[in-house]
Design a protein around this motif. Sequence first.
Motif, mmCIF file in Angstrom:
data_model
loop_
_atom_site.group_PDB
_atom_site.id
_atom_site.type_symbol
_atom_site.label_atom_id
_atom_site.label_comp_id
_atom_site.label_asym_id
_atom_site.label_seq_id
_atom_site.Cartn_x
_atom_site.Cartn_y
_atom_site.Cartn_z
ATOM 1 N N PRO A 196 -15.704 6.413 11.352
ATOM 2 C CA PRO A 196 -14.852 7.643 10.817
ATOM 3 C C PRO A 196 -15.726 8.826 10.971
ATOM 4 C CG PRO A 196 -16.214 6.137 9.255
ATOM 5 C CD PRO A 196 -15.964 5.546 10.545
ATOM 6 N N LEU A 197 -16.872 8.870 11.649
ATOM 7 C CA LEU A 197 -17.603 10.054 11.840
ATOM 8 C C LEU A 197 -17.282 10.857 13.131
ATOM 9 C CD1 LEU A 197 -21.323 9.485 10.292
ATOM 10 C CD2 LEU A 197 -19.372 10.567 9.225
ATOM 11 N N GLY A 198 -16.207 10.155 14.037
ATOM 12 C CA GLY A 198 -16.085 10.521 15.308
ATOM 13 C C GLY A 198 -14.590 11.472 14.861
ATOM 14 N N GLN A 199 -14.100 11.364 13.678
ATOM 15 C CA GLN A 199 -12.865 11.904 13.419
ATOM 16 C C GLN A 199 -13.092 13.169 12.519
ATOM 17 O OE1 GLN A 199 -9.521 10.278 13.925
ATOM 18 N NE2 GLN A 199 -10.910 8.965 15.160
ATOM 19 N N SER A 200 -12.036 14.262 12.462
ATOM 20 C CA SER A 200 -12.055 15.403 11.475
ATOM 21 C C SER A 200 -13.013 16.229 11.817
ATOM 22 C CB SER A 200 -11.821 14.658 10.194
ATOM 23 O OG SER A 200 -11.540 15.906 9.167
ATOM 24 N N LEU A 201 -13.662 16.927 10.838
ATOM 25 C CA LEU A 201 -14.757 17.749 10.894
ATOM 26 C C LEU A 201 -16.107 17.381 11.516
ATOM 27 C CD1 LEU A 201 -14.024 19.346 7.465
ATOM 28 C CD2 LEU A 201 -14.145 20.672 9.638
ATOM 29 N N ALA A 202 -16.680 16.136 10.984
ATOM 30 C CA ALA A 202 -17.839 15.645 11.689
ATOM 31 C C ALA A 202 -17.556 15.285 13.132
ATOM 32 C CB ALA A 202 -18.067 14.257 10.961
ATOM 33 N N GLY A 203 -16.490 14.795 13.436
ATOM 34 C CA GLY A 203 -16.063 14.420 14.759
ATOM 35 C C GLY A 203 -16.117 15.756 15.945
ATOM 36 N N GLU A 204 -15.380 16.549 15.088
ATOM 37 C CA GLU A 204 -15.407 18.074 15.982
ATOM 38 C C GLU A 204 -16.735 18.297 16.138
ATOM 39 O OE1 GLU A 204 -12.471 20.333 13.851
ATOM 40 O OE2 GLU A 204 -10.969 18.616 13.802
ATOM 41 N N ALA A 205 -17.699 18.482 15.004
ATOM 42 C CA ALA A 205 -18.779 18.966 15.175
ATOM 43 C C ALA A 205 -19.729 18.161 15.978
ATOM 44 C CB ALA A 205 -19.545 18.953 13.607
ATOM 45 N N LEU A 206 -19.521 17.019 16.054
ATOM 46 C CA LEU A 206 -20.245 15.925 17.110
ATOM 47 C C LEU A 206 -19.823 16.322 18.735
ATOM 48 C CD1 LEU A 206 -21.979 13.403 16.992
ATOM 49 C CD2 LEU A 206 -19.992 12.043 16.875
ATOM 50 N N THR A 207 -18.763 16.720 18.683
ATOM 51 C CA THR A 207 -18.059 17.090 20.180
ATOM 52 C C THR A 207 -18.778 18.486 20.527
ATOM 53 O OG1 THR A 207 -15.941 15.950 19.743
ATOM 54 C CG2 THR A 207 -16.097 17.275 21.546
ATOM 55 N N ARG A 208 -18.841 19.265 19.522
ATOM 56 C CA ARG A 208 -19.518 20.813 19.736
ATOM 57 C C ARG A 208 -20.903 20.802 19.721
ATOM 58 N NH1 ARG A 208 -18.264 24.154 15.567
ATOM 59 N NH2 ARG A 208 -17.261 22.815 14.498
ATOM 60 N N ARG A 209 -21.572 19.465 19.670
ATOM 61 C CA ARG A 209 -23.241 19.277 19.770
ATOM 62 C C ARG A 209 -23.713 20.239 18.548
ATOM 63 N NH1 ARG A 209 -24.008 16.513 24.191
ATOM 64 N NH2 ARG A 209 -22.521 16.914 25.957
ATOM 65 N N ARG A 210 -23.114 20.043 17.483
ATOM 66 C CA ARG A 210 -23.878 20.669 16.061
ATOM 67 C C ARG A 210 -24.630 19.567 15.529
ATOM 68 N NH1 ARG A 210 -22.296 26.282 14.663
ATOM 69 N NH2 ARG A 210 -20.692 26.471 15.988
ATOM 70 N N TRP A 211 -24.557 18.517 15.851
ATOM 71 C CA TRP A 211 -25.243 17.113 15.538
ATOM 72 C C TRP A 211 -25.138 16.075 16.449
ATOM 73 C CZ3 TRP A 211 -23.751 12.259 12.928
ATOM 74 C CH2 TRP A 211 -22.556 12.119 12.794
ATOM 75 N N SER A 212 -25.870 15.239 16.574
ATOM 76 C CA SER A 212 -25.860 14.193 17.536
ATOM 77 C C SER A 212 -26.175 12.677 16.826
ATOM 78 C CB SER A 212 -26.865 14.128 18.734
ATOM 79 O OG SER A 212 -28.077 13.903 17.916
ATOM 80 N N LEU A 213 -25.378 11.717 17.317
ATOM 81 C CA LEU A 213 -25.632 10.434 16.722
ATOM 82 C C LEU A 213 -25.823 9.223 17.938
ATOM 83 C CD1 LEU A 213 -25.243 8.424 14.334
ATOM 84 C CD2 LEU A 213 -22.757 8.482 14.653
ATOM 85 N N GLU A 214 -26.926 8.498 17.618
ATOM 86 C CA GLU A 214 -27.040 7.471 18.446
ATOM 87 C C GLU A 214 -27.338 6.241 17.690
ATOM 88 O OE1 GLU A 214 -30.866 6.762 21.472
ATOM 89 O OE2 GLU A 214 -31.209 7.618 19.689
ATOM 90 N N ALA A 215 -26.436 5.020 18.061
ATOM 91 C CA ALA A 215 -26.421 3.867 17.329
ATOM 92 C C ALA A 215 -27.219 2.777 18.417
ATOM 93 C CB ALA A 215 -24.941 3.579 17.042
ATOM 94 N N ARG A 216 -28.255 2.268 17.752
ATOM 95 C CA ARG A 216 -29.126 1.396 18.865
ATOM 96 C C ARG A 216 -28.917 0.053 18.188
ATOM 97 N NH1 ARG A 216 -34.369 3.374 21.245
ATOM 98 N NH2 ARG A 216 -33.677 5.531 21.898
ATOM 99 N N ASP A 217 -28.940 -0.734 18.796
ATOM 100 C CA ASP A 217 -28.551 -2.245 18.665
ATOM 101 C C ASP A 217 -29.922 -3.064 18.327
ATOM 102 O OD1 ASP A 217 -28.017 -4.892 18.375
ATOM 103 O OD2 ASP A 217 -26.556 -4.863 19.945
ATOM 104 N N ILE A 218 -30.294 -3.551 17.085
ATOM 105 C CA ILE A 218 -31.553 -4.044 16.799
ATOM 106 C C ILE A 218 -31.813 -5.262 17.428
ATOM 107 C CG2 ILE A 218 -32.530 -5.287 14.707
ATOM 108 C CD1 ILE A 218 -31.233 -3.440 12.933
ATOM 109 N N ARG A 219 -30.607 -6.071 17.852
ATOM 110 C CA ARG A 219 -30.711 -7.177 18.774
ATOM 111 C C ARG A 219 -31.343 -7.040 20.102
ATOM 112 N NH1 ARG A 219 -29.140 -11.901 16.754
ATOM 113 N NH2 ARG A 219 -27.313 -10.956 15.211
ATOM 114 N N ASP A 220 -31.357 -5.765 20.715
ATOM 115 C CA ASP A 220 -32.198 -5.563 22.053
ATOM 116 C C ASP A 220 -33.705 -5.866 21.672
ATOM 117 O OD1 ASP A 220 -30.032 -4.537 22.823
ATOM 118 O OD2 ASP A 220 -30.551 -2.441 22.721
ATOM 119 N N HIS A 221 -34.206 -5.956 20.524
ATOM 120 C CA HIS A 221 -35.640 -6.371 20.254
ATOM 121 C C HIS A 221 -35.584 -7.790 19.617
ATOM 122 C CE1 HIS A 221 -36.760 -2.274 21.192
ATOM 123 N NE2 HIS A 221 -35.860 -2.024 20.574
#
Length: 230
Positions: free
Chosen positions: A17-42
Amino acid sequence: MFAATVLTLFPAMFPGPLGQSLAGEALTRRRWSLEARDIRDHGLGRHRAVDDTPAGGGPGMVMRADVLAASLDAVALPGDSRPRLIMSPRGAPFTQGRAREWAAGPGLVILCPRFEGVDERLIEARSLTEVSIGDYVLSGGEIAALAILDVCVRLIPGVMGKEASGAEESFENDLLEYPHFTRPREWEGRAIPEVLLSGDHAKIAEWRRREAERLTRQRRPDLGRVPPPD
Ligand code: SAH
């Protein structure tokens, strides 16, 4: 820039849901960044195991401290001063005040456990802050992380416009917000309160303040010092 890193077994839940609406637009405009890491990699072994049975017995599985520590240590950049949170119903209640603090900082690292929770030693060894989003039990930390990030992101300057920075939203000044109305002027026999159509800004401000106090007294007397009715 506010940089969020989320550690999860379900990275596909992000941005969600953070990829939509205001948060999503802000993500596209690089006002913030989000990285999801898979715990299973470890994870350990051929099955990339991340959990094991609880010491002392009992139902469910517990996430391993060694796996989670490796996952956390892999995200820490040199000089990374971001608060490191772990989602937990036992944690300190999340509040608007907390969100303001975090939104003004460099970002957050958020660990999202599943199963019964994590090996207690991890929390101490990595100085994690336990945070709860309310007195109920979710099936995992991901929805809690999404809620916390949603609240923080809309407070980042330039993300929401002026509304969110306004001092009148719920929980600012320990008050709930006053009621809103819009057109039509009359709907199903219900009129908009006369004062809101008066154009008298001082009167309108006074009405809103009283309504906010009345609602807070009625619904959330725990929120703070609401003056008695006059
Ligand atoms: N056995 C635990 C609940 C585990 S629920 C207990 O009784 O406290 C699985 C995971 O969901 C938790 O480890 C936590 O990361 C997340 N979670 C559940 N409820 C939450 C809440 N209210 N706030 C934040 N995280 C929550």
